[in-house]
Design a protein around this motif. Structure first.
Motif, mmCIF file in Angstrom:
data_model
loop_
_atom_site.group_PDB
_atom_site.id
_atom_site.type_symbol
_atom_site.label_atom_id
_atom_site.label_comp_id
_atom_site.label_asym_id
_atom_site.label_seq_id
_atom_site.Cartn_x
_atom_site.Cartn_y
_atom_site.Cartn_z
ATOM 1 N N PRO A 98 0.829 -1.205 0.000
ATOM 2 C CA PRO A 98 0.000 0.000 0.000
ATOM 3 C C PRO A 98 0.865 1.257 0.000
ATOM 4 O O PRO A 98 1.989 1.237 0.487
ATOM 5 C CB PRO A 98 -0.778 -0.115 1.308
ATOM 6 C CG PRO A 98 0.075 -0.954 2.194
ATOM 7 C CD PRO A 98 0.818 -1.892 1.294
ATOM 8 N N PHE A 99 0.364 2.319 -0.611
ATOM 9 C CA PHE A 99 1.069 3.596 -0.510
ATOM 10 C C PHE A 99 0.068 4.685 -0.177
ATOM 11 O O PHE A 99 -1.118 4.578 -0.483
ATOM 12 C CB PHE A 99 1.829 3.926 -1.797
ATOM 13 C CG PHE A 99 0.953 4.202 -2.985
ATOM 14 C CD1 PHE A 99 0.560 3.175 -3.817
ATOM 15 C CD2 PHE A 99 0.543 5.498 -3.269
ATOM 16 C CE1 PHE A 99 -0.240 3.426 -4.921
ATOM 17 C CE2 PHE A 99 -0.261 5.756 -4.365
ATOM 18 C CZ PHE A 99 -0.645 4.710 -5.190
ATOM 19 N N SER A 100 0.561 5.728 0.457
ATOM 20 C CA SER A 100 -0.344 6.817 0.836
ATOM 21 C C SER A 100 0.269 8.158 0.477
ATOM 22 O O SER A 100 0.098 9.139 1.180
ATOM 23 C CB SER A 100 -0.656 6.740 2.335
ATOM 24 O OG SER A 100 0.555 6.742 3.067
ATOM 25 N N THR A 101 1.017 8.202 -0.635
ATOM 26 C CA THR A 101 1.524 9.485 -1.100
ATOM 27 C C THR A 101 0.353 10.305 -1.622
ATOM 28 O O THR A 101 -0.603 9.765 -2.161
ATOM 29 C CB THR A 101 2.559 9.285 -2.213
ATOM 30 O OG1 THR A 101 2.027 8.353 -3.160
ATOM 31 C CG2 THR A 101 3.848 8.725 -1.668
ATOM 32 N N ARG A 102 0.473 11.633 -1.466
ATOM 33 C CA ARG A 102 -0.675 12.475 -1.775
ATOM 34 C C ARG A 102 -0.635 13.021 -3.200
ATOM 35 O O ARG A 102 -1.670 13.365 -3.761
ATOM 36 C CB ARG A 102 -0.729 13.659 -0.800
ATOM 37 C CG ARG A 102 -1.222 13.274 0.579
ATOM 38 C CD ARG A 102 -1.121 14.433 1.544
ATOM 39 N NE ARG A 102 0.249 14.750 1.893
ATOM 40 C CZ ARG A 102 0.870 15.853 1.524
ATOM 41 N NH1 ARG A 102 0.240 16.752 0.821
ATOM 42 N NH2 ARG A 102 2.120 16.065 1.874
ATOM 43 N N THR A 103 0.572 13.138 -3.775
ATOM 44 C CA THR A 103 0.683 13.786 -5.072
ATOM 45 C C THR A 103 1.119 12.796 -6.133
ATOM 46 O O THR A 103 1.713 11.766 -5.834
ATOM 47 C CB THR A 103 1.722 14.912 -5.006
ATOM 48 O OG1 THR A 103 2.969 14.350 -4.606
ATOM 49 C CG2 THR A 103 1.316 15.980 -4.021
ATOM 50 N N LEU A 155 9.862 13.969 1.228
ATOM 51 C CA LEU A 155 10.164 14.676 -0.009
ATOM 52 C C LEU A 155 8.958 15.476 -0.489
ATOM 53 O O LEU A 155 9.095 16.612 -0.948
ATOM 54 C CB LEU A 155 10.586 13.665 -1.082
ATOM 55 C CG LEU A 155 10.679 14.154 -2.520
ATOM 56 C CD1 LEU A 155 11.860 15.090 -2.671
ATOM 57 C CD2 LEU A 155 10.822 12.995 -3.471
ATOM 58 N N GLU A 156 7.762 14.884 -0.360
ATOM 59 C CA GLU A 156 6.556 15.572 -0.801
ATOM 60 C C GLU A 156 6.353 16.868 -0.040
ATOM 61 O O GLU A 156 5.945 17.869 -0.610
ATOM 62 C CB GLU A 156 5.332 14.682 -0.560
ATOM 63 C CG GLU A 156 5.015 13.766 -1.702
ATOM 64 C CD GLU A 156 3.700 13.073 -1.479
ATOM 65 O OE1 GLU A 156 3.393 12.739 -0.319
ATOM 66 O OE2 GLU A 156 2.988 12.864 -2.459
ATOM 67 N N GLY A 157 6.654 16.825 1.258
ATOM 68 C CA GLY A 157 6.577 18.024 2.072
ATOM 69 C C GLY A 157 5.216 18.680 2.001
ATOM 70 O O GLY A 157 4.190 18.026 2.174
ATOM 71 N N ALA A 158 5.213 19.978 1.685
ATOM 72 C CA ALA A 158 3.971 20.743 1.782
ATOM 73 C C ALA A 158 3.396 21.113 0.420
ATOM 74 O O ALA A 158 2.778 22.149 0.278
ATOM 75 C CB ALA A 158 4.210 22.005 2.607
ATOM 76 N N ILE A 159 3.621 20.244 -0.601
ATOM 77 C CA ILE A 159 3.006 20.542 -1.897
ATOM 78 C C ILE A 159 1.483 20.498 -1.746
ATOM 79 O O ILE A 159 0.942 19.560 -1.185
ATOM 80 C CB ILE A 159 3.429 19.498 -2.964
ATOM 81 C CG1 ILE A 159 4.933 19.477 -3.110
ATOM 82 C CG2 ILE A 159 2.779 19.804 -4.295
ATOM 83 C CD1 ILE A 159 5.411 18.378 -4.029
ATOM 84 N N LYS A 160 0.816 21.526 -2.270
ATOM 85 C CA LYS A 160 -0.643 21.530 -2.119
ATOM 86 C C LYS A 160 -1.301 20.714 -3.220
ATOM 87 O O LYS A 160 -0.863 20.708 -4.338
ATOM 88 C CB LYS A 160 -1.180 22.959 -2.149
ATOM 89 C CG LYS A 160 -1.178 23.570 -0.763
ATOM 90 C CD LYS A 160 -0.380 24.876 -0.767
ATOM 91 C CE LYS A 160 0.461 25.070 0.464
ATOM 92 N NZ LYS A 160 1.738 25.667 0.147
#
Lengths: 160, 100
Positions: A98-103, A155-160
């Motif tokens: 499973p992955f839960s990356t947002r972007t 790495l994703e940090g605060a990308i909206k």
């Protein structure tokens, strides 16, 4: 602002690859090409916040690359040993992680990182999970333990 | 030999060793998917060592920058290509080999 960075990057790219700064004709042609590319890219709306992220993403990226490189070295060493071992100790298997990356950027980076580290290949990106072909049980467990995902999320940090 | 030539020799030797391992793995592995593991990816490290090693003997900073750009480009394209080939095999219904 993004277009300014875009043009500067294109100019730097052209300058580096040609290196003919003394040749006036080439420099003029280069400038014309950059203008044309910027125009076409604007019409196609290619320059968005995803392809030209903010400075913070670049900083986090430069922290992520050494981590990834080290993972590649470690897992190359593991595959190296197994290939030269007369018994060929591999137990290939399909696993779902499973992955839960947002972007989209984070997901692609995660999937590519899994493929880059020997022992695991991302076959398919499904809803919320990757289908992964692992060369060994250890490699399969390594993907599922979530340490790489934590790095990608940082790495994703605060990308909206 | 100069120190930079020695450094280059070490990097090239490492790159060649990893490439050789990739080739050997290609011959020894049991099926398509496992072969891709060794073939497609020992390359990612081998090319870094070979191209990276050459940087030390360039007499021109522009050549060094170009080599770095090639390394970066391959770092993005190599896994994408491996993924595309694997997915094609999967869509074609090729079942992975299993021990036993």
């Amino acid at each position: 602002m993004r277009y300014l960075i875009f043009v500067v990057l294109l100019a730097g790219f052209f300058g580096l690859l040609s290196g003919q700064f003394h040749n006036g004709f080439l420099m003029v042609v280069g400038a014309l090409c950059i203008a044309l590319i910027a125009l076409i890219s604007a019409r196609m709306a290619l320059v968005d916040e995803e392809s030209y992220p903010d400075l913070g993403t670049w900083v986090r990226m430069s922290l992520y690359v050494p981590y990834l490189f080290w993972q590649i070295v470690l897992s190359n060493w593991d595959v190296f040993k197994r290939v030269w071992d007369p018994a060929l100790p591999v137990s290939p298997q399909l696993v779902r992680a499973p992955f839960s990356t947002r972007t989209a950027f984070g997901t692609v980076t995660f999937a590519n990182s899994i493929t880059l580290t020997p022992g695991t290949v991302t076959i398919e990106v499904l809803e919320g999970e990757f289908l992964i072909h692992a060369l060994t049980t250890e490699a399969a467990d390594g993907v599922k333990d979530g340490s790489m995902e934590a790095q990608v999320k940082r790495l994703e940090g605060a990308i909206k | 030999m100069e120190w930079n030539e020695i450094l280059t020799a070490i990097f090239l030797a490492l790159g060649v060793l990893i490439s050789l391992t990739g080739s050997l793995g290609l011959l020894r592995m049991p099926d398509f998917y496992t072969r891709l593991h060794t073939a497609g990816k020992s390359d990612s490290l081998a090319q870094t060592f070979i191209l990276g090693g050459l940087i030390f003997v360039t007499d021109n900073w522009q050549v060094a920058v170009r080599l770095l750009m090639i390394i970066l480009l391959l770092f993005f394209t190599a896994p994408t290509a491996t993924h595309a080939i694997t997915k094609a095999a999967r869509l074609d219904g090729l079942e992975p080999w299993r021990r036993g």
